[in-house]
Design an enzyme around this catalytic site. Structure first.
Site, PDB file in Angstrom:
ATOM      1  N   TYR A 321       0.819  -1.212   0.000  1.00 42.89           N
ATOM      2  CA  TYR A 321       0.000   0.000   0.000  1.00 42.89           C
ATOM      3  C   TYR A 321       0.857   1.269   0.000  1.00 42.89           C
ATOM      4  CZ  TYR A 321      -4.310  -2.652   0.664  1.00 42.89           C
ATOM      5  OH  TYR A 321      -5.372  -3.512   0.498  1.00 42.89           O
ATOM      6  N   TRP A 573      10.240  13.216 -19.697  1.00 44.93           N
ATOM      7  CA  TRP A 573      10.800  13.274 -18.346  1.00 44.93           C
ATOM      8  C   TRP A 573      12.220  13.817 -18.372  1.00 44.93           C
ATOM      9  CZ3 TRP A 573      14.329   9.594 -15.696  1.00 44.93           C
ATOM     10  CH2 TRP A 573      14.338   9.726 -14.292  1.00 44.93           C
ATOM     11  N   ARG A 574      12.402  14.945 -17.715  1.00 42.61           N
ATOM     12  CA  ARG A 574      13.753  15.410 -17.400  1.00 42.61           C
ATOM     13  C   ARG A 574      14.103  14.802 -16.047  1.00 42.61           C
ATOM     14  NH1 ARG A 574      15.399  19.695 -14.133  1.00 42.61           N
ATOM     15  NH2 ARG A 574      17.645  20.060 -14.342  1.00 42.61           N
ATOM     16  N   HIS A 608       9.351  18.013 -14.983  1.00 41.08           N
ATOM     17  CA  HIS A 608      10.639  18.537 -14.529  1.00 41.08           C
ATOM     18  C   HIS A 608      11.384  19.391 -15.548  1.00 41.08           C
ATOM     19  CE1 HIS A 608      10.620  14.554 -12.064  1.00 41.08           C
ATOM     20  NE2 HIS A 608       9.799  15.447 -11.538  1.00 41.08           N
ATOM     21  N   GLU A 629       5.026  17.212 -12.819  1.00 36.97           N
ATOM     22  CA  GLU A 629       5.781  17.722 -11.684  1.00 36.97           C
ATOM     23  C   GLU A 629       6.713  18.806 -12.199  1.00 36.97           C
ATOM     24  OE1 GLU A 629       6.021  13.875  -8.663  1.00 36.97           O
ATOM     25  OE2 GLU A 629       7.808  14.485  -9.786  1.00 36.97           O
TER      26      GLU A 629
END
Length: 730
Positions: A321, A573-574, A608, A629
């Site tokens: 979980y 994605w960086r 990023h 993000e």
């Protein structure tokens, strides 16, 4: 963008207001490029396979520089360095090279030769090139000859009407004198593990375990694998690690049944029970009867779950979980309950669920039977009854002793999986119409396959590209498996797709090289205007990485100039961890730039990047589900200012856009280098012509803040990792 003659006129009209002067210069240039009697012989290069570092667009291919036609030309992107090379088909002794430049010429360039297309010897060099027709008397030998330019005479690219190579030897005919081999039963290589029902369960399990043990913790390694099951029934369990594809080879998911499990969990002790780094793996086209009644697919980004039939339930969270950060399901049927539990966000498309349970921040559904109704933000669920347009990913299958690739048809206002009420609509392509790319194939050979009119099937592996792969033919399929990885070297673009109908790119990881690339993948040339509504280009499970495995740099990962493109499950994605990371190390401005009109993104993950992460300038755009993000590693506020605005938007729609709509968008900040950093807003859109539904921002662990959700609307992010929500804007 323009033809050879109109291009000259267009360029000179920008610089000379008086038409007479432009006409005089144009006439002089056209006289300069007229052929001379000294080159009456047919060049060794004429009609051979030519490739280039880039093209300005589909109208200016590398082949135009070796076609013997002074009305056609090659033109490059507007950057340095650039190159054009020709494969003579066999080693030749070279005594003369003639360059017939358009106005955009090379000022500093070399003529180089090579025996193999990878190691080069300079046989001529200049830094004072003046364009026109340059006849160079040289001495050298090689199978490959190229012009390598490092400085231009204009702000445009390099452009050659003809690149003529003279001498003795070389191979006859175009295409380098050879036709690449194909087969309906190809040798896929050792990284594709293909099982059939006659094999023992023990031997199959031994291979599954070996692959998993090698890939379990191999987050930034170079090994790639595909595990494939021919039609039949099997009793096995496949734990799925990094860079592994597990798939059935039937025409329907129910053609292959696994009595066991196809599972992803928080496998590694270092993950502390979390699944937030379970990237780069996939499963598709299987029926699974779970051993416990419920299968588990606890993934983060880039873990697609496609065309699956689970005869039971499906848990999307780790057994512990712990946190998970996915995820994507499409074209699947889950007979029982799908439970998300600790999954932070998830997107499901065109599927059938027995039921759904769970929500954390952003759960989005389109065209899913059994999905819960929209209740955003409490709980945060967004549901569309149908998906406006979709096309399922092409897939490999085996029937009647031969391999084929099935290409599903375009669906409009789809709901439910494509195969539950009969066969998926679409067409089959024989494997003999594909070039099977295997480790060791270089970019020149891959481009030769494209020039030969073949589709591409990338087997698992890592492929360094010293030239752009130019996809110029409508309806070309470029399909990878096992997270086949393309790394552009020397700052080239990995893939350039012309502004044509129906190209399919799928199943690829594009990993930025150590020299900055202006872009990693481009679709259509700048200013592309054709409509592709009836047969759009689609990108499915195409992932981008800047750093992590090594230092990587790319200004923009994906540039979409064509209209009507379908972006279906993209993760750009960086890297925030791994090797070669840092604010001034793995530099990258933008993840996705959409300049084309009527582009639809379903499942868009972009993280990023250091400036605007998604920049949308085309009209009629739509996005269903967005996860973001902001960059973790902002050193201080002064380093991250967009004029007077603090930070950059995660998702920006340009003020010139007149129509745009999006559903289910989340942006999170985690400024762990400097917790005082703030972003003024996550979403930046015009106040007219735009409709935004169900948006949220979160500060993870109260590391920095986002002041508003969209423009100046929405509260500052709470300090307890809970969302700030906006249900509708404006």
């Amino acid at each position: 963008m323009y033809s050879s003659s109109s291009g000259l006129r267009a360029r000179f009209s920008k610089h000379f207001a008086a038409g007479g002067l432009a006409a005089t210069v144009l006439t002089a240039l056209l006289v300069a490029i007229a052929p001379t009697s000294a080159q009456a012989a047919v060049p060794l290069s004429q009609g051979k396979t030519a490739t280039a570092s880039s093209t300005e667009g589909a109208a200016f291919p590398a082949s135009a520089a070796v076609d013997g036609d002074l009305n056609s030309r090659w033109a490059s992107a507007w950057a340095d360095p650039q190159w054009l090379q020709v494969d003579l088909g066999a080693t030749a002794t070279i005594n003369q090279v003639v360059l017939r430049w358009e106005a955009a010429a090379g000022k500093a360039f070399e003529i180089q030769t090579s025996p193999n297309g990878s190691t080069w010897t300079s046989i001529y060099s200049t830094t004072t090139g003046a364009g026109g027709t340059q006849t160079l008397n040289v001495t050298g030998s090689g199978r490959y000859v190229r012009m390598y330019g490092t400085a231009r005479t204009t702000g445009y690219g390099y452009s050659l009407f003809e690149f003529e190579v003279y001498g003795t030897g070389g191979g006859g005919g175009g295409g380098g004198g050879t036709t690449l081999p194909t087969s309906d039963t190809p040798d896929f290589g050792s990284s594709m593990h293909i099982f059939d029902p006659s094999m023992s369960s023990a031997s199959i399990q031994s291979t599954l375990d070996e692959v998993f043990n090698a890939q379990k913790a191999n987050q930034f390694g170079s090994r790639r694998d595909a595990v494939l099951f021919k039609p039949g029934t099997y009793s096995n369990t496949a734990n799925v690690g990094y860079y592994t594809s597990v798939a059935g080879l039937g025409l329907s998911p129910d053609d292959v049944t696994i009595n066991g499990d196809v599972t992803v969990d928080a496998f590694n002790a270092s993950e502390a029970g979390n699944a937030t780094q379970n990237f780069w793996r996939s499963t598709e086209n299987l029926s699974v009867v779970p051993s416990s009644g419920t299968d588990r697919w606890a993934v983060a980004q880039a873990g697609p779950f496609r065309r699956m039939h689970i005869k039971g339930g499906l848990n999307l969270f780790p057994a512990s979980y712990g946190w998970a950060s996915g995820g994507y399901i499409a074209d699947s049927k889950i007979d029982g309950k799908v439970a998300s539990a600790s999954q932070q966000q998830w997107y499901s498309r065109d599927s059938n669920f027995g039921s759904w349970e769970g929500s954390v921040w952003n759960m989005v559904f389109s065209g899913v039977s059994g999905a819960p109704a929209t209740t955003f933000p409490n709980p945060p669920i967004t549901t569309l009854a149908t998906t406006p347009q979709s096309r399922e990913k092409p897939f490999l299958y085996f029937a009647d002793g031969k391999y084929r690739v099935f290409v599903p048809s375009l669906r409009t206002n789809a709901s439910g999986a494509s195969w539950t009420n009969g066969s998926t609509a679409g067409s089959s392509i024989p494997m003999s119409q594909f070039y099977v790319v295997k480790p060791g194939d270089d970019a020149a050979r891959i481009n030769q396959a494209l020039a030969q009119g073949l589709n591409l099937f990338f087997t698992p592996g890592v492929y360094h590209l010293n030239q752009t792969l130019n996809v110029t033919r409508a309806d070309t399929v470029v399909l990878g498996i096992g997270l086949a990885t393309l790394i552009p070297d020397n700052g080239v673009t990995a893939i350039s797709v012309s502004d044509v109908d129906g190209v399919k790119l799928a199943g690829l990881l594009v990993d930025a090289g150590t020299t900055n690339s202006t872009s990693l993948v481009t679709v259509g040339q700048t200013g592309a205007s054709a409509s592709h509504a009836a047969d759009p280009t689609s990108l499915q499970d195409v992932f981008f990485r800047i750093g992590g495995a090594t230092v990587g740099k790319a200004t923009t990962s994906l540039v979409v100039n064509s209209n009507n493109v379908l972006l279906d499950h993209i993760w750009a994605w960086r890297a925030d961890h791994g090797s070669g990371i840092g604010w001034t190390t793995n530099t990258a401005d933008t993840g996705v730039a959409v300049n084309g009109n009527n582009v639809l993104a379903t499942g868009l993950f972009v993280e990023h990047y250091q400036k605007t992460e998604v920049n949308w300038t085309g009209n009629g755009g739509r996005t269903i589900f967005f996860q973001n993000e902001m960059p973790y590693d902002v050193p201080d506020q002064a380093s991250w200012m967009n004029g007077s605005t603090k930070g950059y938007a995660a998702y920006r729609v340009a003020p010139t856009v007149t129509s745009h709509e999006a559903w289910g968008l989340g942006s999170y900040c985690y400024f762990n280098v400097n917790g005082t950093v703030a972003a003024d807003h996550a979403f930046e859109v015009p106040t007219t012509g735009t409709r935004m539904h169900d948006l949220l921002t979160v500060s993870l662990g109260n590391n920095g803040s986002i002041t508003h959700v969209v423009n100046n609307t929405g509260a500052v992010t709470p300090t307890n990792s809970t969302p700030s929500n906006v249900t509708s804007y404006p």
